[in-house]
Design a protein around this motif. Structure first.
Motif, PDB file in Angstrom:
ATOM      1  N   PHE A 196      -6.961  -8.300   7.830  1.00 52.77           N
ATOM      2  CA  PHE A 196      -7.921  -7.857   8.842  1.00 52.77           C
ATOM      3  C   PHE A 196      -8.743  -6.669   8.359  1.00 52.77           C
ATOM      4  N   ALA A 197      -8.192  -5.883   7.439  1.00 48.84           N
ATOM      5  CA  ALA A 197      -8.967  -4.785   6.866  1.00 48.84           C
ATOM      6  C   ALA A 197      -9.993  -5.316   5.873  1.00 48.84           C
ATOM      7  N   GLY A 198      -9.627  -6.378   5.132  1.00 47.48           N
ATOM      8  CA  GLY A 198     -10.551  -7.055   4.236  1.00 47.48           C
ATOM      9  C   GLY A 198     -10.930  -6.248   3.015  1.00 47.48           C
ATOM     10  N   GLY A 199     -11.906  -6.766   2.286  1.00 45.89           N
ATOM     11  CA  GLY A 199     -12.494  -6.068   1.148  1.00 45.89           C
ATOM     12  C   GLY A 199     -11.502  -5.575   0.126  1.00 45.89           C
ATOM     13  N   ALA A 200     -11.593  -4.268  -0.168  1.00 46.39           N
ATOM     14  CA  ALA A 200     -10.772  -3.665  -1.208  1.00 46.39           C
ATOM     15  C   ALA A 200      -9.294  -3.736  -0.878  1.00 46.39           C
ATOM     16  N   TYR A 201      -8.944  -3.750   0.399  1.00 46.91           N
ATOM     17  CA  TYR A 201      -7.531  -3.811   0.761  1.00 46.91           C
ATOM     18  C   TYR A 201      -6.907  -5.127   0.288  1.00 46.91           C
ATOM     19  N   ILE A 202      -7.647  -6.206   0.395  1.00 46.43           N
ATOM     20  CA  ILE A 202      -7.148  -7.487  -0.123  1.00 46.43           C
ATOM     21  C   ILE A 202      -7.092  -7.449  -1.641  1.00 46.43           C
ATOM     22  N   GLY A 203      -8.078  -6.822  -2.254  1.00 47.81           N
ATOM     23  CA  GLY A 203      -8.103  -6.721  -3.710  1.00 47.81           C
ATOM     24  C   GLY A 203      -6.940  -5.935  -4.278  1.00 47.81           C
ATOM     25  N   GLN A 204      -6.382  -5.020  -3.485  1.00 46.90           N
ATOM     26  CA  GLN A 204      -5.256  -4.209  -3.944  1.00 46.90           C
ATOM     27  C   GLN A 204      -3.901  -4.765  -3.498  1.00 46.90           C
ATOM     28  N   LEU A 205      -3.928  -5.873  -2.777  1.00 49.55           N
ATOM     29  CA  LEU A 205      -2.694  -6.404  -2.205  1.00 49.55           C
ATOM     30  C   LEU A 205      -1.677  -6.813  -3.261  1.00 49.55           C
ATOM     31  N   TRP A 206      -2.153  -7.159  -4.449  1.00 52.12           N
ATOM     32  CA  TRP A 206      -1.248  -7.594  -5.518  1.00 52.12           C
ATOM     33  C   TRP A 206      -0.162  -6.561  -5.792  1.00 52.12           C
ATOM     34  N   LEU A 207      -0.548  -5.269  -5.761  1.00 54.72           N
ATOM     35  CA  LEU A 207       0.430  -4.220  -6.072  1.00 54.72           C
ATOM     36  C   LEU A 207       1.549  -4.190  -5.039  1.00 54.72           C
ATOM     37  N   PHE A 208       1.207  -4.480  -3.787  1.00 59.88           N
ATOM     38  CA  PHE A 208       2.186  -4.379  -2.711  1.00 59.88           C
ATOM     39  C   PHE A 208       3.014  -5.648  -2.547  1.00 59.88           C
ATOM     40  N   TRP A 209       2.767  -6.620  -3.420  1.00 57.96           N
ATOM     41  CA  TRP A 209       3.706  -7.719  -3.636  1.00 57.96           C
ATOM     42  C   TRP A 209       4.525  -7.450  -4.905  1.00 57.96           C
ATOM     43  N   LEU A 210       3.842  -7.072  -5.979  1.00 57.05           N
ATOM     44  CA  LEU A 210       4.514  -6.896  -7.262  1.00 57.05           C
ATOM     45  C   LEU A 210       5.562  -5.783  -7.219  1.00 57.05           C
ATOM     46  N   ALA A 211       5.161  -4.592  -6.801  1.00 55.88           N
ATOM     47  CA  ALA A 211       6.067  -3.438  -6.883  1.00 55.88           C
ATOM     48  C   ALA A 211       7.325  -3.606  -6.031  1.00 55.88           C
ATOM     49  N   PRO A 212       7.210  -4.021  -4.741  1.00 49.70           N
ATOM     50  CA  PRO A 212       8.440  -4.208  -3.970  1.00 49.70           C
ATOM     51  C   PRO A 212       9.366  -5.284  -4.545  1.00 49.70           C
ATOM     52  N   ILE A 213       8.791  -6.356  -5.062  1.00 45.09           N
ATOM     53  CA  ILE A 213       9.629  -7.418  -5.619  1.00 45.09           C
ATOM     54  C   ILE A 213      10.347  -6.932  -6.879  1.00 45.09           C
ATOM     55  N   VAL A 214       9.647  -6.184  -7.725  1.00 44.96           N
ATOM     56  CA  VAL A 214      10.291  -5.624  -8.926  1.00 44.96           C
ATOM     57  C   VAL A 214      11.426  -4.691  -8.521  1.00 44.96           C
ATOM     58  N   GLY A 215      11.155  -3.791  -7.581  1.00 40.44           N
ATOM     59  CA  GLY A 215      12.193  -2.875  -7.116  1.00 40.44           C
ATOM     60  C   GLY A 215      13.382  -3.599  -6.518  1.00 40.44           C
ATOM     61  N   ALA A 216      13.102  -4.649  -5.752  1.00 39.18           N
ATOM     62  CA  ALA A 216      14.173  -5.408  -5.104  1.00 39.18           C
ATOM     63  C   ALA A 216      15.018  -6.168  -6.113  1.00 39.18           C
ATOM     64  N   LEU A 217      14.381  -6.780  -7.101  1.00 37.86           N
ATOM     65  CA  LEU A 217      15.134  -7.495  -8.134  1.00 37.86           C
ATOM     66  C   LEU A 217      16.043  -6.551  -8.908  1.00 37.86           C
ATOM     67  N   LEU A 218      15.518  -5.402  -9.287  1.00 41.62           N
ATOM     68  CA  LEU A 218      16.336  -4.421 -10.008  1.00 41.62           C
ATOM     69  C   LEU A 218      17.528  -3.987  -9.170  1.00 41.62           C
ATOM     70  N   ALA A 219      17.280  -3.744  -7.888  1.00 41.37           N
ATOM     71  CA  ALA A 219      18.364  -3.322  -7.006  1.00 41.37           C
ATOM     72  C   ALA A 219      19.411  -4.413  -6.831  1.00 41.37           C
ATOM     73  N   GLY A 220      18.953  -5.661  -6.717  1.00 44.80           N
ATOM     74  CA  GLY A 220      19.898  -6.765  -6.582  1.00 44.80           C
ATOM     75  C   GLY A 220      20.812  -6.882  -7.776  1.00 44.80           C
ATOM     76  N   TRP A 221      20.245  -6.767  -8.958  1.00 41.22           N
ATOM     77  CA  TRP A 221      21.056  -6.877 -10.184  1.00 41.22           C
ATOM     78  C   TRP A 221      21.998  -5.682 -10.334  1.00 41.22           C
ATOM     79  N   VAL A 222      21.499  -4.485 -10.024  1.00 43.65           N
ATOM     80  CA  VAL A 222      22.354  -3.298 -10.117  1.00 43.65           C
ATOM     81  C   VAL A 222      23.478  -3.358  -9.103  1.00 43.65           C
ATOM     82  N   SER A 223      23.139  -3.741  -7.885  1.00 40.65           N
ATOM     83  CA  SER A 223      24.165  -3.825  -6.841  1.00 40.65           C
ATOM     84  C   SER A 223      25.236  -4.855  -7.171  1.00 40.65           C
ATOM     85  N   LYS A 224      24.803  -5.971  -7.736  1.00 41.89           N
ATOM     86  CA  LYS A 224      25.760  -7.018  -8.115  1.00 41.89           C
ATOM     87  C   LYS A 224      26.711  -6.524  -9.195  1.00 41.89           C
ATOM     88  N   ALA A 225      26.192  -5.685 -10.097  1.00 43.94           N
ATOM     89  CA  ALA A 225      27.047  -5.127 -11.155  1.00 43.94           C
ATOM     90  C   ALA A 225      28.000  -4.064 -10.595  1.00 43.94           C
TER      91      ALA A 225
END
Length: 230
Positions: A196-225
């Motif tokens: 709904f904000a559109g424009g640049a906010y959509i263009g920057q959305l990639w970071l807010f998928w990539l970074a949380p997923i990277v952090g979550a994967l690292l945490a999952g592996w660390v927690s499992k260990a």
């Protein structure tokens, strides 16, 4: 519990998280003289998670966040085949919540859909932080969010307290990172407002998928260990 019921719970939980958290920022944070500010927005996000974790956590596990779903899978506690239905339900819940919030907020003549609602870096960051700063804080905050979730929901943890730990964790994360990225740690929560904000906010959305997923994967592996489930 059957998958449709679990997905429905994830939809409702993510709707409430997005509507309550982003709504507090858009409608109340900067209200003349009585605004709730950063602390109020942080508390709103924490309370939305805490309340819905108690309400539907027994149905779906209270993920309300694609990064959490992926992190829980990486920690060995979730089936890979259920990831996509959960993520679809979460993103749908966030989009519907953002749409309802947009309709409410647009009743004010000087309403701006950006502000607290949509995540961003650089000029779209409240503090105008760099891409690297925003990437790092989202990875680190998501990592510790998942460590807390996986630890508090472990079979060895005290039963019944996980929603409190999760809600307080999300509150603390927002207190730390709101000025930097307006706090994502949740790709679904970022996607709804960005559409709904559109424009640049959509263009920057990639970071807010990539970074949380990277952090979550690292945490999952660390927690499992650290705490292999018996």
């Amino acid at each position: 519990m059957a998958l449709p019921q679990r997905a429905g719970a994830e939809f409702l939980g993510t709707f409430w998280l997005t509507f309550g958290g982003c709504g507090s920022g858009v409608l109340a944070a900067q209200f003349p003289e009585l605004g709730i500010g950063f602390a109020g927005v942080a508390l709103a996000f924490g309370l939305t998670l805490l309340t819905m974790a108690f309400a539907v956590g027994h149905i779906s596990g209270a993920h309300f966040n694609p990064a959490v779903t992926i992190g829980v899978w990486a920690g060995g506690r979730f089936k890979a085949g259920d990831i996509l239905p959960y993520v679809v339900a979460q993103v749908a819940g966030a989009i519907v919540a953002a749409a309802v919030l947009y309709l409410i907020a647009s009743g004010k003549p000087d309403f701006a859909v950006g502000g607290f609602a949509a995540n961003g870096y650089g000029e779209l960051s409240l503090g105008k932080y760099s891409l690297l700063s925003c990437l790092l804080i989202e990875v680190v905050c998501t990592f510790f969010f998942l460590i807390i979730i996986l630890g508090s929901t472990s079979a060895r943890a005290s039963a019944g307290f996980a929603p409190i730990a999760m809600g307080f964790a999300l509150t603390l994360i927002h207190l730390i990172s709101l000025p930097v990225t307006k706090t994502s740690v949740n790709p679904a929560r970022s996607t709804g407002p960005a559409l709904f904000a559109g424009g640049a906010y959509i263009g920057q959305l990639w970071l807010f998928w990539l970074a949380p997923i990277v952090g979550a994967l690292l945490a999952g592996w660390v927690s499992k260990a650290l705490q292999p489930e018996e």
